[in-house]
Design a protein around this motif. Sequence first.
Motif, PDB file in Angstrom:
ATOM      1  N   ASP A   1       0.850  -1.188   0.000  1.00  0.00           N
ATOM      2  CA  ASP A   1       0.000   0.000   0.000  1.00  0.00           C
ATOM      3  C   ASP A   1       0.889   1.242   0.000  1.00  0.00           C
ATOM      4  O   ASP A   1       1.613   1.502   0.965  1.00  0.00           O
ATOM      5  CB  ASP A   1      -0.904  -0.012   1.235  1.00  0.00           C
ATOM      6  CG  ASP A   1      -1.874   1.155   1.284  1.00  0.00           C
ATOM      7  OD1 ASP A   1      -1.788   2.060   0.421  1.00  0.00           O
ATOM      8  OD2 ASP A   1      -2.721   1.176   2.198  1.00  0.00           O
ATOM      9  N   GLN A   2       0.848   2.024  -1.059  1.00  0.00           N
ATOM     10  CA  GLN A   2       1.703   3.196  -1.197  1.00  0.00           C
ATOM     11  C   GLN A   2       1.544   4.167  -0.040  1.00  0.00           C
ATOM     12  O   GLN A   2       2.490   4.859   0.347  1.00  0.00           O
ATOM     13  CB  GLN A   2       1.400   3.891  -2.534  1.00  0.00           C
ATOM     14  CG  GLN A   2       2.259   5.106  -2.826  1.00  0.00           C
ATOM     15  CD  GLN A   2       3.723   4.774  -3.104  1.00  0.00           C
ATOM     16  OE1 GLN A   2       4.062   3.614  -3.377  1.00  0.00           O
ATOM     17  NE2 GLN A   2       4.584   5.766  -3.058  1.00  0.00           N
ATOM     18  N   LYS A   3       0.347   4.229   0.536  1.00  0.00           N
ATOM     19  CA  LYS A   3       0.071   5.205   1.596  1.00  0.00           C
ATOM     20  C   LYS A   3       0.841   4.925   2.883  1.00  0.00           C
ATOM     21  O   LYS A   3       1.012   5.826   3.704  1.00  0.00           O
ATOM     22  CB  LYS A   3      -1.431   5.246   1.883  1.00  0.00           C
ATOM     23  CG  LYS A   3      -2.264   5.838   0.759  1.00  0.00           C
ATOM     24  CD  LYS A   3      -3.732   5.915   1.119  1.00  0.00           C
ATOM     25  CE  LYS A   3      -4.360   4.537   1.208  1.00  0.00           C
ATOM     26  NZ  LYS A   3      -5.825   4.602   1.405  1.00  0.00           N
ATOM     27  N   THR A   4       1.333   3.703   3.081  1.00  0.00           N
ATOM     28  CA  THR A   4       2.042   3.398   4.330  1.00  0.00           C
ATOM     29  C   THR A   4       3.457   3.965   4.353  1.00  0.00           C
ATOM     30  O   THR A   4       4.045   4.111   5.425  1.00  0.00           O
ATOM     31  CB  THR A   4       2.133   1.876   4.546  1.00  0.00           C
ATOM     32  OG1 THR A   4       2.982   1.298   3.540  1.00  0.00           O
ATOM     33  CG2 THR A   4       0.753   1.231   4.501  1.00  0.00           C
ATOM     34  N   GLY A   5       4.028   4.244   3.178  1.00  0.00           N
ATOM     35  CA  GLY A   5       5.400   4.761   3.125  1.00  0.00           C
ATOM     36  C   GLY A   5       6.472   3.696   3.193  1.00  0.00           C
ATOM     37  O   GLY A   5       7.664   4.001   3.141  1.00  0.00           O
ATOM     38  N   ALA A   6       6.058   2.432   3.316  1.00  0.00           N
ATOM     39  CA  ALA A   6       7.016   1.314   3.375  1.00  0.00           C
ATOM     40  C   ALA A   6       6.917   0.526   2.080  1.00  0.00           C
ATOM     41  O   ALA A   6       5.956  -0.217   1.873  1.00  0.00           O
ATOM     42  CB  ALA A   6       6.707   0.419   4.568  1.00  0.00           C
ATOM     43  N   ASN A   7       7.880   0.675   1.195  1.00  0.00           N
ATOM     44  CA  ASN A   7       7.777   0.030  -0.109  1.00  0.00           C
ATOM     45  C   ASN A   7       9.159  -0.277  -0.681  1.00  0.00           C
ATOM     46  O   ASN A   7      10.177  -0.040  -0.029  1.00  0.00           O
ATOM     47  CB  ASN A   7       6.952   0.898  -1.065  1.00  0.00           C
ATOM     48  CG  ASN A   7       7.457   2.323  -1.150  1.00  0.00           C
ATOM     49  OD1 ASN A   7       8.596   2.559  -1.546  1.00  0.00           O
ATOM     50  ND2 ASN A   7       6.623   3.290  -0.773  1.00  0.00           N
ATOM     51  N   LEU A   8       9.169  -0.786  -1.901  1.00  0.00           N
ATOM     52  CA  LEU A   8      10.423  -1.188  -2.542  1.00  0.00           C
ATOM     53  C   LEU A   8      11.398  -0.018  -2.665  1.00  0.00           C
ATOM     54  O   LEU A   8      12.612  -0.183  -2.478  1.00  0.00           O
ATOM     55  CB  LEU A   8      10.120  -1.761  -3.932  1.00  0.00           C
ATOM     56  CG  LEU A   8      11.310  -2.267  -4.756  1.00  0.00           C
ATOM     57  CD1 LEU A   8      11.912  -3.518  -4.125  1.00  0.00           C
ATOM     58  CD2 LEU A   8      10.863  -2.566  -6.185  1.00  0.00           C
ATOM     59  N   LEU A   9      10.890   1.164  -2.958  1.00  0.00           N
ATOM     60  CA  LEU A   9      11.760   2.336  -3.088  1.00  0.00           C
ATOM     61  C   LEU A   9      12.291   2.801  -1.746  1.00  0.00           C
ATOM     62  O   LEU A   9      13.494   3.055  -1.605  1.00  0.00           O
ATOM     63  CB  LEU A   9      11.007   3.480  -3.775  1.00  0.00           C
ATOM     64  CG  LEU A   9      11.715   4.842  -3.803  1.00  0.00           C
ATOM     65  CD1 LEU A   9      13.057   4.747  -4.517  1.00  0.00           C
ATOM     66  CD2 LEU A   9      10.824   5.899  -4.465  1.00  0.00           C
ATOM     67  N   THR A  10      11.418   2.922  -0.755  1.00  0.00           N
ATOM     68  CA  THR A  10      11.831   3.534   0.514  1.00  0.00           C
ATOM     69  C   THR A  10      12.639   2.604   1.407  1.00  0.00           C
ATOM     70  O   THR A  10      13.342   3.065   2.307  1.00  0.00           O
ATOM     71  CB  THR A  10      10.606   4.034   1.301  1.00  0.00           C
ATOM     72  OG1 THR A  10       9.759   2.920   1.623  1.00  0.00           O
ATOM     73  CG2 THR A  10       9.824   5.064   0.515  1.00  0.00           C
ATOM     74  N   ILE A  11      12.558   1.290   1.172  1.00  0.00           N
ATOM     75  CA  ILE A  11      13.299   0.370   2.050  1.00  0.00           C
ATOM     76  C   ILE A  11      14.556  -0.172   1.356  1.00  0.00           C
ATOM     77  O   ILE A  11      15.632   0.425   1.504  1.00  0.00           O
ATOM     78  CB  ILE A  11      12.378  -0.731   2.607  1.00  0.00           C
ATOM     79  CG1 ILE A  11      11.212  -0.098   3.395  1.00  0.00           C
ATOM     80  CG2 ILE A  11      13.158  -1.657   3.537  1.00  0.00           C
ATOM     81  CD1 ILE A  11      10.209  -1.082   3.936  1.00  0.00           C
ATOM     82  N   PRO A  12      14.506  -1.255   0.570  1.00  0.00           N
ATOM     83  CA  PRO A  12      15.790  -1.769   0.060  1.00  0.00           C
ATOM     84  C   PRO A  12      16.487  -0.848  -0.934  1.00  0.00           C
ATOM     85  O   PRO A  12      17.718  -0.728  -0.906  1.00  0.00           O
ATOM     86  CB  PRO A  12      15.400  -3.099  -0.598  1.00  0.00           C
ATOM     87  CG  PRO A  12      13.956  -2.956  -0.931  1.00  0.00           C
ATOM     88  CD  PRO A  12      13.379  -2.119   0.177  1.00  0.00           C
TER      89      PRO A  12
END
Length: 353
Positions: free
Chosen positions: A172-183
Amino acid sequence: MAPIKVGIIGLSTTGWASTHHAPALPAAYKLVALSTSKADTAAAVSAQYGVTGYHGDPAQLARDRDVDLVVVAVKIAYHKESVWPAIEAGKDVFVEWPLGHDLGEARELERFAREKGVRTIVGLQARQGAAVRKAKELVESGVIGRVLSTTVLGTGGAWDAYTDEGHVHLFDQKTGANLLTIPTAHTLDAVTFVLGEFTSLSATAVTRHPTITVVDSGRTIPQTTADHVAVQGILTSGALASVHFRGGGGFTGGGFAKKGSEDFFWEIEGERGVLVLKGPSGHIQMVEPVLYHNGEKVDVGAYDPLAPTRREYEEFAKGPGGEYVDFAHAVKRHAMIDAIERSVKEGKTTTYD
C-alpha cells in the motif's frame, strides 16, 4: 563511565528490535526499558530482559527519567508519534529508516530535534557494513583508478505476486514502506556513501503485479506501489550510476531472486580495475554482501549479522565526531526519494538538496 541507558519502542518477542537492536547493544549501553502496543507483550518481554515495560502511549517511556536514549523500531506509520514525545522530553533518539512517512514529516522531526538540542541517529545500516566500508576505502585509495560508472541490480525480497498477512502493508503506497523507501533507499545510501551524491537523476517505476494473493488467508489485495524501480543519474564525480530494484519471491518459497539470477549485484567500474559486491539479498542493510576486487574476494573479516547495527551504536557513543548519520542526513535521503518519485510522475530529470 556510566552506560548510556536505552529504552526501545517496538521491542517485542519478534521483529527487528528483538533481532538487531537489543542483542546488538555494545558494552557502553544498558537496556533499561521497553514499550510495546500490548500489555501482555510488554509484561512478558520486560520480564525476559529484566527491564521496565510500558505499553500503549510511547510518552510513558519518554518520561522515564532513567532513559537517556530512546530507540524507535516500529512501522513507519508510528514513527512520528513514537519519537515526538522523546524529543520533547529532551532525550536523544535513534529512529529506524525511513525517518518519516515522507519528506515533509522528516523535515518536521529534524527541525524539532534541532530546536530541542537532542542528538539523533537514523538506522541506515548498509553504510556500516564491513564490505561497503572497505569498498569506499578502496575507491578512495585509487586502486581502481577514476570511477567511470556503477551498476546495481537488487531484489527486494517482497513485492512479488504473493505475501502474508504480516506484510500486506508493504503493498500500500500510503504506508510509506515500499520497494523504493526500504531496500532501494538503503542501497542508494550505500552507493552515495561510497561514490558521492547524485547531481541529477531520472527514474522509472512500474507495477507488474497489480493483484497480490495473501497466502495465509487466501484473499487478494491490490498493489498500489511499484514492484520495479530504476534510477539513473550522474554522480558528483561525473560517473554514471544505474540502480534497478525489483520485487522478489520472499513468500513463494526458497529465496528471493529467480533461479539463475542475482539477489544483489553492485559493480563499480574504474579505469584500472573493478569492484563487485554480491550477496544473497537486496536488503544489504540486513545481509552484508561479499566484496571482490578484479574477481578476487576481499577479506573484510568474519561475517557478523549484528555488526552494522552494533557499529552504529558504537559510533554514536563517541559523540558528534562518530561515523553515524543523523536526522539531517535522513532529510537529504528523503529528498532523494522525493526527487525519484517526482521524476517517475513527471518523466523528467531532476535534482535534490
